[in-house]
Scaffold this active site. Structure first.
Site, PDB file in Angstrom:
ATOM      1  N   PRO A   2     -36.191  66.756 -65.634  1.00  0.00           N
ATOM      2  CA  PRO A   2     -37.112  66.063 -66.555  1.00  0.00           C
ATOM      3  C   PRO A   2     -36.721  66.293 -68.014  1.00  0.00           C
ATOM      4  CG  PRO A   2     -38.336  67.212 -64.849  1.00  0.00           C
ATOM      5  CD  PRO A   2     -36.897  67.627 -64.706  1.00  0.00           C
ATOM      6  N   LYS A  59     -39.213  69.352 -73.953  1.00  0.00           N
ATOM      7  CA  LYS A  59     -39.444  69.247 -72.507  1.00  0.00           C
ATOM      8  C   LYS A  59     -40.650  70.064 -72.058  1.00  0.00           C
ATOM      9  CE  LYS A  59     -34.417  68.959 -71.911  1.00  0.00           C
ATOM     10  NZ  LYS A  59     -33.255  69.579 -71.256  1.00  0.00           N
ATOM     11  N   ARG A 249     -21.263  69.814 -68.815  1.00  0.00           N
ATOM     12  CA  ARG A 249     -21.823  68.830 -67.891  1.00  0.00           C
ATOM     13  C   ARG A 249     -20.900  67.620 -67.826  1.00  0.00           C
ATOM     14  NH1 ARG A 249     -27.406  69.940 -67.726  1.00  0.00           N
ATOM     15  NH2 ARG A 249     -27.498  68.507 -65.980  1.00  0.00           N
TER      16      ARG A 249
END
Ligand SMILES: [Zn+2]
Length: 260
Positions: A2, A59, A249
């Protein structure tokens, strides 16, 4: 995982469902998710009180209580809230449950147990304590330009929660695509026009994602995210998307629209 849009959708859900209801009971199935408190400690603070407001920073989602405390929720890799009444079985992977005096339940559901539940005096105190940067949606162009004077790779900077709070792997790819910037460019090498474009893209991408309820399939047609997979094609020029390692990533990008 998320990111800001997902958490904002969750905040709106919490606002629409659980405000101003007295919390009668709390249950924690995964004490490991609690940070700085215990199941008993959480119960002591929450019981008898109600959420009067909600807030979000990056977040993190905050349920603000009627006196100088707030519940802090982070959703880890996967996680959500579910509000319901009289369900015979709780949702699978309910890690924390609040039961309201009116009979409704609010479940914090997290299959991978990677989230976090904490208590804080206020959202501002929590943000300061965690050393979080400004929320990505309130970041000004001047603040962004100041951050971008760094040598860091731009994707790395966008995802660094201590600099800008709320952006993760997926939305950083979309922001870079919309601004036509290669994920491995160094922030300090970008010119003023590119920085302006990136700052605009941060707001545009996050707002569009919130409007799409953080569902990739409902994003605008010129967005990269629905194509972010092997064989996916650029919605702008139809080139095959590529990946490159950035910020530890896999970054997806269009080699033609985002030249190095
Ligand atoms: Zn392209």
């Amino acid at each position: 995982m998320p990111e800001l849009p997902d958490v904002e959708v969750c905040r709106r859900y919490l606002t629409a469902t659980a405000l101003h209801q007295r919390i009668a009971h709390t249950r924690v199935a995964a004490p490991a998710l609690l940070a700085g408190t215990t199941p008993q400690g959480l119960g002591r603070v929450l019981k008898g009180r109600a959420f009067t407001d909600t807030a979000r920073h990056g977040k993190y989602l905050f349920g603000i209580l009627d006196r100088d405390h707030c519940l802090v929720l982070h959703f880890g890799m996967t996680g959500e809230l579910q509000y319901f009444r009289h369900r015979t079985a709780l949702p699978a992977h309910t890690q924390c449950l609040l039961r309201f005096a009116g009979g409704f339940d609010l479940a914090y559901v997290a299959p991978r147990k990677l989230g976090r539940i904490a208590l804080a005096d206020s959202p501002a105190a929590f943000v300061q304590d965690q050393g979080l940067g400004p929320d990505a949606l309130t970041l000004t162009e001047a603040q962004f330009a100041e951050l971008a004077s760094r040598r860091a790779q731009i994707k790395c900077l966008l995802m660094d929660q201590r600099r800008i709070a709320g952006i993760g792997n997926l939305y950083s790819d979309e922001i870079l695509f919309q601004a036509r910037v290669h994920p491995r460019c160094r922030a300090a090498d970008l010119d003023a026009a590119q920085l302006r474009g990136l700052h605009r893209a941060i707001g545009h991408v996050l707002q569009a994602a919130i409007a799409a309820h953080a569902d990739a399939q409902h994003l605008p047609g010129d967005f990269l995210l629905p194509q972010r997979r092997p064989g996916g094609r650029c919605p702008r020029c139809d080139s095959t998307l590529q990946t490159v390692q950035a910020a530890g990533r896999s970054a997806w990008f269009c080699p033609r629209c985002q030249p190095r």
